[in-house]
Design a protein around this motif. Structure first.
Motif: not given
Length: 530
Positions: A511-521
């Motif tokens: 969650a502290s890296a929103p762009k990476l979290a979006a890739v993960k999802r």
């Protein structure tokens, strides 16, 4: 507004530092391709001296000077800033002149001690590089002290760009005209000096000169005390940035000497050292990301500790250790498995492949050391990394002397690298445990991470065997390049997907890296559909 300016300035300097480090590692590959292993040997025998000048002029002297200026201004002592700058400038000028004269007078002795008298002229040229130190350091430090970061960033980038392009251009001209390796080395040093000169000119043109004065006031005693303390702090603060260069410097003085006791022609020894030095850009590239991440994480860690947010501090340090193992471990396994193809792809042939395989094993302990040292500095225990570095330098020196004689090849120097970085890693890990009673917080995450990396290694190794079985004919360079790039991409994708699907990082960390979290999802949704 002022805080925003500081953040932007720090970001600008970080980007400039990252780009400079990437240039520093990559340009040596086309340089070796043009100059050959003998030309690469000549350059690498003098590069550590010049590299140390660059590090001190970027990460040592300006950092300490900027801190001192910021402190004076925060205390309302603006009138003392000019005195501080003049003390520093004249102190560095005297030091630079002494070092320059020393290199000019003792170049032949240094060359003889290294084991190659023909390096005499190239070593002399290094001495002139010290003359740029006073202006580069003072103008950079003065700008950073008032949060005026642009001149430092632009001078750093221009200096490196001119140096790299100049070296490659001069090398192309000289090699095409049939000049020998030593002439190529001299040309490379002239290009390096040109880079320093251009960087200095740009810095002077862009700098705010209002606070800079060069008139000395005060006693001789205070002048000496200031500069002694200044030099000590500067070297102390950039030791981690110097570590790879210090190891290379040990190689400069011990590898050729160690091999000369064998019944081998000097030219073969010099070429073997040049082949061994192919590992230097690889280890640089393998550790660049972790040093950049350290620059971002350490201030967060220090801030959390200062505010006694111990849980946040533990989280920051744990994330950094996992990133060190992820990046360092991934680079180590990938380079080790693909070295035969990478060696041809980058350096034209497979000379020294096994030596380089052993050499790159030092990337993982080096990455863990760098992460651990940064964390320890965040806790304010800045003396511990110094002890680790001293232990590493002693181990590296002793290892070179013993192992080169034992293996009768540069394999000994490569092994000494691995052992030295392992010793340094153990010291910082032990210190972390003493500081906080534990090394790893999210232990399950580390176990998963190791499984992911080993699985990636098995996948890449299996594919490599399969590809080589199908295409059993001898490879051309282009085929080696395609294989190395293809398998490297497969390995990176495997690790990326596995990290997203596993518990290597927690939901809060994602969650502290929103762009990476979006890739993960997106990755998770893709795999759930299938």
């Amino acid at each position: 507004m002022e805080k925003s300016q500081v953040v932007k300035g720090a970001f600008l300097l970080s980007i400039a530092a990252l780009v400079t480090k990437i240039f520093s590692a990559i340009y040596r590959i086309p340089f070796q391709n043009m100059a050959g292993d003998m030309g690469f040997y000549v350059y690498q025998q003098v590069y550590p001296f010049f590299g140390m000048i660059t590090i001190l002029a970027l990460y040592g002297f300006p950092v300490v000077l900027s801190r001192q200026i910021a402190e004076k201004k925060a205390q309302g002592k603006d009138d003392e800033v000019k005195e501080l700058l003049s003390y520093t400038f004249w102190g560095l000028l005297i030091l630079s002149l002494l070092l320059c004269i020393g290199f000019l007078l003792f170049a032949q002795s240094i060359a003889l001690f290294i084991g190659d008298e023909s390096l005499y002229t190239v070593i002399q040229l290094v001495g002139f590089g010290f003359l740029f130190l006073p202006l580069l350091s003072v103008f950079r430090g003065a700008g950073q002290g008032i949060n005026h970061m642009a001149p430092t960033a632009f001078s750093q980038l221009s200096e490196q760009a001119v140096r790299v392009l100049g070296i490659l251009f001069v090398t192309f001209i000289l090699t095409s005209q049939g000049y020998d390796a030593y002439a190529v080395g001299e040309g490379a040093m002239y290009a390096s000096l040109l880079g320093s000169g251009i960087g200095t000119i740009i810095l002077i043109l862009l700098a705010k000169k209002g606070d800079i004065g060069f008139n000395i006031k005060g006693s001789f005693k205070s002048f000496i005390q200031h500069n002694a303390s200044f030099l000590k702090q500067s070297v102390f603060i950039c030791l981690n940035s110097l570590i790879l260069l210090l190891f290379q410097l040990i190689d400069v003085f011990t590898v050729v000497r160690g091999l000369q006791v064998l019944d081998v022609a000097d030219v073969n020894i010099y070429t073997a050292k040049g082949v061994y030095d192919r590992g230097q850009p690889m280890i640089q590239l393998g550790t660049i990301l972790i040093t950049s991440i350290a620059l971002a994480v350490v201030p967060l860690l220090s801030n959390a500790i200062a505010k006694q947010h111990h849980q946040d501090a533990r989280r920051y340090r744990d994330v950094m250790m996992r990133l060190a193992i992820l990046l360092g471990g991934g680079a180590t396994i990938g380079l080790f498995l693909l070295m035969d193809s990478l060696n041809v792809m980058l350096f034209t042939d497979q000379a020294g492949t096994n030596v380089l395989r052993l050499f790159v094993l030092s990337i993982l302990p080096c990455s863990i050391y760098l992460a651990g040292a940064a964390i320890i500095q965040g806790y304010g225990r800045i003396h511990i990394p110094v002890y680790a570095i001293l232990a590493g330098l002693i181990t590296k020196t002793a290892g070179n002397i013993v192992f080169i004689d034992l293996f009768e090849s540069t394999m000994g120097a490569a092994l000494a690298n691995v052992v030295a970085f392992t010793v340094m890693m153990i010291i910082v890990l032990y210190s972390l445990k003493k500081i906080d009673q534990t090394i790893f917080i999210q232990k399950q995450s580390f176990v998963t991470l190791v499984v992911v990396l080993l699985s990636m290694g098995l996948v890449v190794f299996g594919l490599k065997i399969g590809v080589e079985t199908i295409f059993s004919t001898p490879y051309q360079r282009s085929a080696h390049a395609l294989q190395a790039i293809f398998l490297a991409i497969i390995g990176a994708l495997f690790v990326g997907v596995a990290v997203c699907l596993s518990n290597v990082f927690t939901l809060r960390e994602w969650a502290s890296a929103p762009k990476l979290a979006a890739v993960k999802r997106r990755i998770i949704r893709t795999f759930m559909k299938n």
